[in-house]
Design a protein around this motif. Structure first.
Motif, PDB file in Angstrom:
ATOM      1  N   ASP A   1       0.832  -1.196   0.000  1.00  0.00           N
ATOM      2  CA  ASP A   1       0.000   0.000   0.000  1.00  0.00           C
ATOM      3  C   ASP A   1       0.867   1.247   0.000  1.00  0.00           C
ATOM      4  O   ASP A   1       0.653   2.182  -0.764  1.00  0.00           O
ATOM      5  CB  ASP A   1      -0.929  -0.014   1.214  1.00  0.00           C
ATOM      6  CG  ASP A   1      -1.919   1.125   1.209  1.00  0.00           C
ATOM      7  OD1 ASP A   1      -2.323   1.561   0.114  1.00  0.00           O
ATOM      8  OD2 ASP A   1      -2.296   1.577   2.307  1.00  0.00           O
ATOM      9  N   ARG A   2       1.892   1.258   0.847  1.00  0.00           N
ATOM     10  CA  ARG A   2       2.786   2.416   0.923  1.00  0.00           C
ATOM     11  C   ARG A   2       3.583   2.590  -0.367  1.00  0.00           C
ATOM     12  O   ARG A   2       3.690   3.684  -0.892  1.00  0.00           O
ATOM     13  CB  ARG A   2       3.741   2.265   2.106  1.00  0.00           C
ATOM     14  CG  ARG A   2       3.154   2.710   3.433  1.00  0.00           C
ATOM     15  CD  ARG A   2       4.231   2.829   4.497  1.00  0.00           C
ATOM     16  NE  ARG A   2       4.676   1.532   4.986  1.00  0.00           N
ATOM     17  CZ  ARG A   2       4.001   0.756   5.821  1.00  0.00           C
ATOM     18  NH1 ARG A   2       2.830   1.139   6.240  1.00  0.00           N
ATOM     19  NH2 ARG A   2       4.492  -0.386   6.239  1.00  0.00           N
ATOM     20  N   SER A   3       4.141   1.499  -0.875  1.00  0.00           N
ATOM     21  CA  SER A   3       5.015   1.614  -2.036  1.00  0.00           C
ATOM     22  C   SER A   3       4.258   1.911  -3.320  1.00  0.00           C
ATOM     23  O   SER A   3       4.799   2.530  -4.226  1.00  0.00           O
ATOM     24  CB  SER A   3       5.854   0.345  -2.205  1.00  0.00           C
ATOM     25  OG  SER A   3       5.036  -0.756  -2.518  1.00  0.00           O
TER      26      SER A   3
ATOM     27  N   ASP B   1      -2.777   7.091  -0.925  1.00  0.00           N
ATOM     28  CA  ASP B   1      -2.834   8.443  -1.491  1.00  0.00           C
ATOM     29  C   ASP B   1      -3.873   8.520  -2.603  1.00  0.00           C
ATOM     30  O   ASP B   1      -4.644   9.473  -2.693  1.00  0.00           O
ATOM     31  CB  ASP B   1      -1.464   8.852  -2.029  1.00  0.00           C
ATOM     32  CG  ASP B   1      -0.435   8.999  -0.922  1.00  0.00           C
ATOM     33  OD1 ASP B   1      -0.837   9.260   0.242  1.00  0.00           O
ATOM     34  OD2 ASP B   1       0.772   8.858  -1.214  1.00  0.00           O
ATOM     35  N   PHE B   2      -3.890   7.493  -3.459  1.00  0.00           N
ATOM     36  CA  PHE B   2      -4.863   7.447  -4.549  1.00  0.00           C
ATOM     37  C   PHE B   2      -6.283   7.452  -3.996  1.00  0.00           C
ATOM     38  O   PHE B   2      -7.142   8.207  -4.469  1.00  0.00           O
ATOM     39  CB  PHE B   2      -4.627   6.205  -5.411  1.00  0.00           C
ATOM     40  CG  PHE B   2      -5.729   5.948  -6.399  1.00  0.00           C
ATOM     41  CD1 PHE B   2      -5.859   6.731  -7.532  1.00  0.00           C
ATOM     42  CD2 PHE B   2      -6.644   4.934  -6.181  1.00  0.00           C
ATOM     43  CE1 PHE B   2      -6.889   6.498  -8.439  1.00  0.00           C
ATOM     44  CE2 PHE B   2      -7.669   4.691  -7.077  1.00  0.00           C
ATOM     45  CZ  PHE B   2      -7.793   5.477  -8.214  1.00  0.00           C
ATOM     46  N   LEU B   3      -6.544   6.621  -2.987  1.00  0.00           N
ATOM     47  CA  LEU B   3      -7.885   6.562  -2.408  1.00  0.00           C
ATOM     48  C   LEU B   3      -8.265   7.879  -1.741  1.00  0.00           C
ATOM     49  O   LEU B   3      -9.416   8.308  -1.816  1.00  0.00           O
ATOM     50  CB  LEU B   3      -7.986   5.400  -1.420  1.00  0.00           C
ATOM     51  CG  LEU B   3      -7.898   4.010  -2.047  1.00  0.00           C
ATOM     52  CD1 LEU B   3      -7.854   2.945  -0.956  1.00  0.00           C
ATOM     53  CD2 LEU B   3      -9.051   3.755  -2.999  1.00  0.00           C
ATOM     54  N   ASP B   4      -7.298   8.537  -1.112  1.00  0.00           N
ATOM     55  CA  ASP B   4      -7.565   9.849  -0.520  1.00  0.00           C
ATOM     56  C   ASP B   4      -7.949  10.861  -1.597  1.00  0.00           C
ATOM     57  O   ASP B   4      -8.857  11.675  -1.412  1.00  0.00           O
ATOM     58  CB  ASP B   4      -6.349  10.347   0.261  1.00  0.00           C
ATOM     59  CG  ASP B   4      -6.142   9.601   1.559  1.00  0.00           C
ATOM     60  OD1 ASP B   4      -7.082   8.928   2.028  1.00  0.00           O
ATOM     61  OD2 ASP B   4      -5.013   9.680   2.108  1.00  0.00           O
ATOM     62  N   GLU B   5      -7.262  10.807  -2.740  1.00  0.00           N
ATOM     63  CA  GLU B   5      -7.577  11.722  -3.844  1.00  0.00           C
ATOM     64  C   GLU B   5      -8.973  11.463  -4.393  1.00  0.00           C
ATOM     65  O   GLU B   5      -9.737  12.398  -4.647  1.00  0.00           O
ATOM     66  CB  GLU B   5      -6.552  11.572  -4.963  1.00  0.00           C
ATOM     67  CG  GLU B   5      -5.180  12.102  -4.614  1.00  0.00           C
ATOM     68  CD  GLU B   5      -4.149  11.781  -5.695  1.00  0.00           C
ATOM     69  OE1 GLU B   5      -4.555  11.482  -6.840  1.00  0.00           O
ATOM     70  OE2 GLU B   5      -2.955  11.830  -5.383  1.00  0.00           O
TER      71      GLU B   5
END
Length: 67
Positions: free
Chosen positions: A47-49, A54-58
């Motif tokens: 998930d981090r790499s 970040d994508f889901l937050d966007e």
């Protein structure tokens, strides 16, 4: 008691609902807990790499109009 269940199901069906049953893992099973404990670090690292969080937050921000 079976009659109450049948009556409840009939009422729900009359309201337009459909009964659906799901089989899910038993999260209290020691084998399941062990597997999750072994797999969670790899999933978190992926998930981090890959930037998934970040994508889901966007996507959430765009969906909710929080740009």
């Amino acid at each position: 008691m079976g009659n109450r269940v049948a009556e409840h199901r009939a009422r729900m069906k009359a309201r337009g609902y459909k009964e659906v049953r799901y089989w899910v893992p038993d999260v209290t099973d020691p084998a399941f807990v062990r597997r999750i404990s072994e797999q969670a670090p790899a999933l978190n690292e992926a998930d981090r790499s890959e930037g998934t969080a970040d994508f889901l937050d966007e996507v959430q921000a765009e969906t909710l109009g929080e740009q």
